[in-house]
Design a protein around this motif. Sequence first.
Motif: not given
Length: 146
Positions: A19-25, A62-66, A70-80
Amino acid sequence: MCFFFLPFIFAEDEDHQIHDAQWTLPKGNELMVIYGIPAKISLFNLKGQIIGSYGDQVSKNKIAFSPLGQFIGFVGNGSMKGGMEFWDRAAKKKIGSSGSSDCTWFSWSPDDSMFLTATLTPTLRVDNQFQLFKYNGVLKHSAQFD
Protein backbone atom coordinates in the motif's frame (compact mmCIF):
# COMPACT_ATOMS: atom_id res chain seq x y z
CA MET A 1 19.38 -0.69 -5.11
CA CYS A 2 16.50 0.96 -3.24
CA PHE A 3 14.18 -2.04 -3.16
CA PHE A 4 16.60 -4.93 -3.69
CA PHE A 5 15.34 -6.75 -0.61
CA LEU A 6 11.57 -6.41 -1.13
CA PRO A 7 11.18 -9.98 -2.49
CA PHE A 8 12.54 -11.30 0.82
CA ILE A 9 9.98 -9.31 2.82
CA PHE A 10 7.12 -11.33 1.41
CA ALA A 11 8.68 -14.77 1.31
CA GLU A 12 6.35 -16.06 4.04
CA ASP A 13 3.27 -13.93 3.28
CA GLU A 14 0.54 -15.02 0.90
CA ASP A 15 -0.58 -11.49 0.03
CA HIS A 16 2.08 -9.36 -1.61
CA GLN A 17 0.10 -6.15 -2.02
CA ILE A 18 2.07 -3.03 -0.99
CA HIS A 19 0.00 0.00 0.00
CA ASP A 20 2.89 2.38 0.78
CA ALA A 21 6.65 2.33 1.34
CA GLN A 22 8.68 5.23 2.74
CA TRP A 23 12.31 5.74 3.72
CA THR A 24 12.63 6.86 7.32
CA LEU A 25 13.46 10.50 8.01
CA PRO A 26 15.83 12.14 8.55
CA LYS A 27 18.53 9.51 7.80
CA GLY A 28 16.77 7.23 5.32
CA ASN A 29 18.54 4.11 6.61
CA GLU A 30 15.35 2.10 7.20
CA LEU A 31 12.22 1.40 5.18
CA MET A 32 8.67 1.36 6.50
CA VAL A 33 6.10 -0.63 4.51
CA ILE A 34 2.33 -1.05 4.76
CA TYR A 35 1.47 -4.33 3.05
CA GLY A 36 -0.99 -7.20 2.88
CA ILE A 37 -4.71 -7.66 3.41
CA PRO A 38 -5.43 -7.13 6.20
CA ALA A 39 -2.60 -4.62 6.24
CA LYS A 40 0.50 -4.81 8.44
CA ILE A 41 2.97 -2.02 9.12
CA SER A 42 6.62 -3.09 9.47
CA LEU A 43 9.96 -1.33 9.69
CA PHE A 44 12.86 -2.97 7.84
CA ASN A 45 16.61 -2.45 7.97
CA LEU A 46 18.69 -2.37 4.80
CA LYS A 47 19.18 -6.15 5.00
CA GLY A 48 15.42 -6.68 4.68
CA GLN A 49 14.97 -7.78 8.30
CA ILE A 50 11.93 -6.65 10.27
CA ILE A 51 13.16 -4.46 13.12
CA GLY A 52 9.81 -3.04 14.24
CA SER A 53 6.09 -3.60 13.97
CA TYR A 54 3.46 -0.88 14.08
CA GLY A 55 0.37 -3.05 13.93
CA ASP A 56 -1.35 -5.94 12.20
CA GLN A 57 -4.82 -5.74 10.68
CA VAL A 58 -4.70 -1.96 10.35
CA SER A 59 -6.96 0.11 8.13
CA LYS A 60 -4.23 2.50 7.04
CA ASN A 61 -2.63 2.85 3.62
CA LYS A 62 -0.29 5.86 3.84
CA ILE A 63 2.83 6.64 5.90
CA ALA A 64 3.86 10.18 6.85
CA PHE A 65 7.16 10.73 8.68
CA SER A 66 7.46 14.11 10.35
CA PRO A 67 10.30 16.17 8.82
CA LEU A 68 12.57 15.88 11.88
CA GLY A 69 11.76 12.18 12.23
CA GLN A 70 10.26 12.39 15.71
CA PHE A 71 6.72 11.23 14.81
CA ILE A 72 4.97 8.97 12.31
CA GLY A 73 1.44 9.40 11.03
CA PHE A 74 -0.42 6.46 9.52
CA VAL A 75 -3.38 7.61 7.46
CA GLY A 76 -6.37 5.86 5.94
CA ASN A 77 -6.58 7.76 2.66
CA GLY A 78 -9.08 7.33 -0.17
CA SER A 79 -11.13 4.16 0.38
CA MET A 80 -9.85 3.92 3.99
CA LYS A 81 -11.98 6.95 5.02
CA GLY A 82 -9.58 9.09 7.01
CA GLY A 83 -8.63 7.17 10.14
CA MET A 84 -5.25 8.30 11.51
CA GLU A 85 -2.76 7.06 14.11
CA PHE A 86 0.18 9.00 15.49
CA TRP A 87 3.28 7.32 16.91
CA ASP A 88 6.33 8.52 18.83
CA ARG A 89 9.15 7.03 16.81
CA ALA A 90 11.78 6.81 19.57
CA ALA A 91 9.39 5.23 22.09
CA LYS A 92 7.76 3.04 19.38
CA LYS A 93 4.47 3.88 21.04
CA LYS A 94 1.10 5.06 19.75
CA ILE A 95 0.42 8.54 21.15
CA GLY A 96 -2.97 9.27 19.61
CA SER A 97 -5.54 8.71 16.93
CA SER A 98 -8.10 10.80 15.13
CA GLY A 99 -10.18 10.98 11.98
CA SER A 100 -10.37 13.24 8.98
CA SER A 101 -13.31 12.30 6.80
CA ASP A 102 -12.61 12.17 3.07
CA CYS A 103 -8.99 13.25 3.53
CA THR A 104 -7.28 13.55 0.13
CA TRP A 105 -4.05 15.28 1.22
CA PHE A 106 -1.92 15.50 4.39
CA SER A 107 1.38 16.96 5.56
CA TRP A 108 3.45 17.61 8.70
CA SER A 109 4.53 21.10 9.75
CA PRO A 110 8.28 21.74 9.33
CA ASP A 111 8.84 21.64 13.13
CA ASP A 112 6.96 18.30 13.71
CA SER A 113 4.36 20.00 15.95
CA MET A 114 1.29 19.91 13.69
CA PHE A 115 -0.37 17.64 11.12
CA LEU A 116 -2.56 19.12 8.37
CA THR A 117 -5.22 17.23 6.42
CA ALA A 118 -7.40 18.49 3.59
CA THR A 119 -10.16 17.45 1.26
CA LEU A 120 -9.22 19.01 -2.06
CA THR A 121 -10.86 19.55 -5.40
CA PRO A 122 -10.83 18.06 -8.04
CA THR A 123 -10.38 14.77 -6.13
CA LEU A 124 -13.59 15.56 -4.24
CA ARG A 125 -15.68 18.50 -5.38
CA VAL A 126 -17.88 18.55 -2.25
CA ASP A 127 -17.11 18.90 1.45
CA ASN A 128 -13.79 20.65 0.82
CA GLN A 129 -12.09 21.34 4.13
CA PHE A 130 -8.86 21.45 6.04
CA GLN A 131 -8.13 20.29 9.56
CA LEU A 132 -5.13 21.06 11.74
CA PHE A 133 -4.09 18.55 14.42
CA LYS A 134 -1.43 18.53 17.13
CA TYR A 135 1.32 15.91 16.69
CA ASN A 136 -0.73 13.48 18.81
CA GLY A 137 -3.97 13.76 16.82
CA VAL A 138 -5.82 16.36 18.90
CA LEU A 139 -7.88 18.59 16.56
CA LYS A 140 -6.88 22.27 16.89
CA HIS A 141 -8.74 23.89 13.98
CA SER A 142 -11.12 22.98 11.20
CA ALA A 143 -12.54 24.99 8.27
CA GLN A 144 -15.20 24.00 5.73
CA PHE A 145 -15.42 25.35 2.19
CA ASP A 146 -18.64 24.60 0.28
